[in-house]
Scaffold this motif. Structure first.
Motif, short mmCIF file in Angstrom:
data_model
loop_
_atom_site.label_atom_id
_atom_site.label_comp_id
_atom_site.label_asym_id
_atom_site.label_seq_id
_atom_site.Cartn_x
_atom_site.Cartn_y
_atom_site.Cartn_z
N ARG A 145 -11.19 9.76 3.60
CA ARG A 145 -11.51 8.35 3.83
C ARG A 145 -10.25 7.64 4.35
O ARG A 145 -9.14 8.17 4.20
CB ARG A 145 -12.03 7.67 2.56
CG ARG A 145 -11.00 7.55 1.45
CD ARG A 145 -11.58 6.84 0.24
NE ARG A 145 -10.57 6.72 -0.81
CZ ARG A 145 -10.70 5.98 -1.88
NH1 ARG A 145 -11.81 5.28 -2.06
NH2 ARG A 145 -9.74 5.90 -2.78
N LEU A 146 -10.45 6.46 4.94
CA LEU A 146 -9.32 5.66 5.41
C LEU A 146 -9.00 4.60 4.37
O LEU A 146 -9.89 3.86 3.92
CB LEU A 146 -9.63 4.98 6.74
CG LEU A 146 -9.52 5.80 8.00
CD1 LEU A 146 -9.71 4.91 9.23
CD2 LEU A 146 -8.21 6.55 8.09
N ILE A 147 -7.74 4.53 4.02
CA ILE A 147 -7.23 3.55 3.07
C ILE A 147 -6.15 2.74 3.76
O ILE A 147 -5.35 3.28 4.52
CB ILE A 147 -6.63 4.25 1.82
CG1 ILE A 147 -7.71 5.06 1.10
CG2 ILE A 147 -5.98 3.26 0.88
CD1 ILE A 147 -8.78 4.23 0.44
N CYS A 148 -6.10 1.45 3.49
CA CYS A 148 -5.05 0.58 4.03
C CYS A 148 -4.26 0.00 2.87
O CYS A 148 -4.84 -0.47 1.90
CB CYS A 148 -5.66 -0.59 4.80
SG CYS A 148 -6.71 -0.13 6.16
N GLN A 149 -2.95 0.02 3.01
CA GLN A 149 -2.10 -0.67 2.04
C GLN A 149 -1.56 -1.92 2.73
O GLN A 149 -0.99 -1.86 3.82
CB GLN A 149 -0.95 0.21 1.58
CG GLN A 149 -0.13 -0.44 0.49
CD GLN A 149 0.87 0.52 -0.11
OE1 GLN A 149 1.37 1.43 0.56
NE2 GLN A 149 1.16 0.34 -1.38
N VAL A 150 -1.76 -3.06 2.08
CA VAL A 150 -1.37 -4.34 2.66
C VAL A 150 0.15 -4.44 2.73
O VAL A 150 0.84 -4.22 1.75
CB VAL A 150 -1.97 -5.51 1.85
CG1 VAL A 150 -1.49 -6.85 2.39
CG2 VAL A 150 -3.49 -5.43 1.84
N ARG A 151 0.64 -4.74 3.92
CA ARG A 151 2.07 -4.92 4.17
C ARG A 151 2.48 -6.38 4.05
O ARG A 151 3.56 -6.70 3.60
CB ARG A 151 2.41 -4.46 5.59
CG ARG A 151 2.12 -3.04 5.89
CD ARG A 151 2.03 -2.78 7.39
NE ARG A 151 3.27 -2.96 8.13
CZ ARG A 151 4.01 -1.97 8.57
NH1 ARG A 151 3.65 -0.73 8.34
NH2 ARG A 151 5.11 -2.21 9.25
N ASP A 152 1.59 -7.25 4.53
CA ASP A 152 1.93 -8.66 4.64
C ASP A 152 0.66 -9.47 4.85
O ASP A 152 -0.28 -8.97 5.48
CB ASP A 152 2.87 -8.83 5.85
CG ASP A 152 3.28 -10.26 6.08
OD1 ASP A 152 2.85 -10.82 7.11
OD2 ASP A 152 4.03 -10.82 5.26
N THR A 153 0.61 -10.68 4.33
CA THR A 153 -0.51 -11.58 4.59
C THR A 153 0.03 -12.94 5.02
O THR A 153 1.11 -13.35 4.59
CB THR A 153 -1.41 -11.76 3.35
OG1 THR A 153 -0.63 -12.34 2.30
CG2 THR A 153 -2.02 -10.45 2.90
N THR A 154 -0.72 -13.61 5.86
CA THR A 154 -0.34 -14.94 6.34
C THR A 154 -1.59 -15.76 6.55
O THR A 154 -2.63 -15.24 6.95
CB THR A 154 0.43 -14.84 7.68
OG1 THR A 154 1.52 -13.95 7.54
CG2 THR A 154 0.94 -16.19 8.13
N CYS A 155 -1.48 -17.05 6.29
CA CYS A 155 -2.56 -18.00 6.59
C CYS A 155 -2.06 -18.97 7.64
O CYS A 155 -1.05 -19.66 7.43
CB CYS A 155 -2.97 -18.76 5.32
SG CYS A 155 -4.18 -20.07 5.63
#
Length: 189
Positions: A145-155
Motif C-alpha cells: 500500500r502507499l503511505i504518506c508521512q506529513v512533512r509540512d502543512t500550511t494554510c
C-alpha cells in the motif's frame, strides 16, 4: 481554525505549458513530467536521499496535497468540517492512499488517516503530483500500500478580494513523503 498566510507561491497557468520552457516536450504528459522534475529538484532535501524509513516501508518520492474551502457572506456557508479535518493534520502524521471509483473521486484515489481510516478531503496539489501518485498506485503489488508521512502543512487564505469583498477562501496544503509499505500477513486478505 488556523490563521491563514498570504499566498506567496508562484502562479502557474496551463498555458504556461506552451512556453519555451516546455518546448522540448512531445506532449502534455511529458511537459507535466518536466514540471514535476523541476519542482522535485527545488523541494528535495538531503534527508530525502537517506535510507531511513519506517518499518516495512520504502521511500518512493514526495508530493503535495491540498484541500480548499470557499464561501461568500450570506450566500454560502463555510465548510468548517472540511477545514477541521485538514487543520488537524500535522507534521509526522501518516496518511494512506487508497484506490476508489472515479465516480466518487475523479482522481480514482483518496487519502485516509492511518490511525482511524477517516477519509480526508485532500486531492493532489499539482498535475505532476497526480501523475506521480497514480503511477505509484499502479505499480503496487497486492500485498503493498502507499503511505504518506506529513512533512509540512500550511494554510493560505484571504478574507475579501477586490472583485468581491464578501468572498473568503482557504487552501490547506500538506507536503508528504510517499512510501511503499509491505502489508503484514493479516492485511493481505
Amino acid at each position: 481554525m488556523p490563521e491563514p498566510q498570504e499566498y506567496d507561491r508562484p502562479y502557474f497557468d496551463v498555458f504556461d505549458y506552451l512556453s519555451d520552457e516546455y518546448a522540448d516536450a512531445r506532449n502534455l504528459n511529458e511537459a507535466i513530467d518536466m514540471r514535476g522534475q523541476k519542482a522535485f529538484a527545488q523541494s528535495v532535501t538531503p534527508d530525502d536521499f537517506s535510507d531511513a524509513s519506517p518499518d516495512n516501508m520504502t521511500k518512493v518520492g514526495i508530493a503535495e496535497l491540498w484541500a480548499e474551502s470557499r464561501w461568500n457572506d450570506g450566500r454560502s456557508t463555510r465548510n468548517i468540517a472540511l477545514e477541521q479535518f485538514t487543520a488537524d493534520i500535522h507534521e509526522g502524521d501518516m496518511l494512506e492512499i487508497r484506490r476508489c471509483p472515479e465516480e466518487i473521486i475523479p482522481w480514482g484515489y483518496s487519502f485516509h488517516r492511518v490511525d482511524d481510516g477517516v477519509t480526508l478531503p485532500y486531492t493532489p496539489y499539482h498535475d505532476f503530483d497526480d501523475r506521480f501518485l497514480s503511477r505509484m498506485l499502479d505499480d503496487l503489488s497486492e500485498n503493498e500500500r502507499l503511505i504518506c508521512q506529513v512533512r509540512d502543512t500550511t494554510c493560505y487564505g484571504e478574507d475579501g478580494i477586490d472583485a468581491d469583498p464578501s468572498f473568503h477562501w482557504r487552501v490547506y496544503t500538506c507536503k508528504v513523503t510517499v512510501y511503499r509499505q509491505n502489508l503484514p500477513e493479516s492485511r493481505k486478505d
